[in-house]
Scaffold this motif. Structure first.
Motif, PDB file in Angstrom:
ATOM      1  N   LYS A 298      -2.600   2.145   3.446  1.00 55.87           N
ATOM      2  CA  LYS A 298      -1.588   1.881   2.413  1.00 55.87           C
ATOM      3  C   LYS A 298      -0.328   2.693   2.664  1.00 55.87           C
ATOM      4  O   LYS A 298       0.788   2.208   2.480  1.00 55.87           O
ATOM      5  CB  LYS A 298      -2.155   2.183   1.029  1.00 55.87           C
TER       6      LYS A 298
ATOM      7  N   GLN B 217      -7.812  -1.390   2.200  1.00 58.86           N
ATOM      8  CA  GLN B 217      -8.013  -0.654   0.953  1.00 58.86           C
ATOM      9  C   GLN B 217      -7.928   0.857   1.127  1.00 58.86           C
ATOM     10  O   GLN B 217      -7.838   1.588   0.153  1.00 58.86           O
ATOM     11  CB  GLN B 217      -9.377  -1.013   0.356  1.00 58.86           C
TER      12      GLN B 217
ATOM     13  N   LYS C   1       1.095  -7.075  -1.748  1.00 58.86           N
ATOM     14  CA  LYS C   1       0.603  -6.422  -2.962  1.00 58.86           C
ATOM     15  C   LYS C   1       0.913  -4.936  -2.966  1.00 58.86           C
ATOM     16  O   LYS C   1       1.326  -4.375  -3.977  1.00 58.86           O
ATOM     17  CB  LYS C   1      -0.911  -6.614  -3.102  1.00 58.86           C
ATOM     18  N   GLU C   2       0.738  -4.299  -1.826  1.00 58.08           N
ATOM     19  CA  GLU C   2       0.987  -2.859  -1.755  1.00 58.08           C
ATOM     20  C   GLU C   2       2.478  -2.544  -1.889  1.00 58.08           C
ATOM     21  O   GLU C   2       2.850  -1.573  -2.535  1.00 58.08           O
ATOM     22  CB  GLU C   2       0.446  -2.299  -0.438  1.00 58.08           C
TER      23      GLU C   2
ATOM     24  N   LYS D 206       4.653  -4.301  -3.555  1.00 60.09           N
ATOM     25  CA  LYS D 206       5.047  -4.543  -4.952  1.00 60.09           C
ATOM     26  C   LYS D 206       4.699  -3.359  -5.842  1.00 60.09           C
ATOM     27  O   LYS D 206       5.368  -3.110  -6.831  1.00 60.09           O
ATOM     28  CB  LYS D 206       4.367  -5.798  -5.488  1.00 60.09           C
ATOM     29  N   LYS D 207       3.650  -2.627  -5.492  1.00 56.96           N
ATOM     30  CA  LYS D 207       3.229  -1.478  -6.292  1.00 56.96           C
ATOM     31  C   LYS D 207       4.181  -0.296  -6.146  1.00 56.96           C
ATOM     32  O   LYS D 207       4.250   0.557  -7.021  1.00 56.96           O
ATOM     33  CB  LYS D 207       1.839  -1.008  -5.863  1.00 56.96           C
TER      34      LYS D 207
ATOM     35  N   SER E  20      -1.095 -10.823   2.471  1.00 54.24           N
ATOM     36  CA  SER E  20      -1.114 -10.670   1.012  1.00 54.24           C
ATOM     37  C   SER E  20      -1.412  -9.222   0.619  1.00 54.24           C
ATOM     38  O   SER E  20      -0.907  -8.734  -0.391  1.00 54.24           O
ATOM     39  CB  SER E  20      -2.128 -11.615   0.367  1.00 54.24           C
ATOM     40  N   THR E  21      -2.190  -8.511   1.429  1.00 57.83           N
ATOM     41  CA  THR E  21      -2.445  -7.089   1.176  1.00 57.83           C
ATOM     42  C   THR E  21      -1.154  -6.299   1.321  1.00 57.83           C
ATOM     43  O   THR E  21      -0.864  -5.416   0.513  1.00 57.83           O
ATOM     44  CB  THR E  21      -3.504  -6.547   2.147  1.00 57.83           C
TER      45      THR E  21
END
Length: 129
Positions: free
Chosen positions: A55, A50, A84-85, A87-88, A80-81
């Protein structure tokens, strides 16, 4: 009494106030600068995936050609982290699209080769020896 000056990790502002605690008991802070619009942050995240530094490392590794599993293994975070990052991120585009925009499309030649292996024949040859 020691006074610690906190800086917002997003805008580097110093107009910071406490904003409650997380379920893990860590102090949450809120930035009151106009630029941040009340974004909250924690100094030490319980899960490193996080943090802003990790990131940014995910994006850097993706741009350098590292895969999802490789990135997760190196940074000690979940796959999965990483997904997700990525995709952002709007700045990331497939490499082929970037190449096509930069090159002359009429001069591109594509050679497609199809190879078919007969796995039964390969298996039989190894048994004969």
């Amino acid at each position: 009494m020691i006074t610690q000056v906190l800086h917002c990790p997003y805008c580097q502002g110093v107009n910071i106030v406490k904003n409650g605690k997380t379920p893990q008991g860590k102090q949450r802070y809120q930035c009151r600068e106009q630029v941040c619009e009340g974004r909250t942050f924690i100094l030490n995240y319980a899960y490193q995936g996080q943090s802003r530094k990790v990131k940014q490392q995910i994006v850097d590794m993706a741009l350098n050609g590292s895969g999802i599993r490789d990135t997760a293994r190196v940074l000690h975070i979940s796959t999965s982290t990483v997904i997700k990052e990525l995709k952002k991120q709007t700045q990331l585009q497939p490499v082929n699209l970037l190449m096509l925009k930069q090159s002359d499309c009429e001069s591109i030649v594509v050679n497609i080769c199809v190879a078919k292996l007969d796995l039964m024949t390969i298996g039989m040859e190894s048994k004969k020896r």
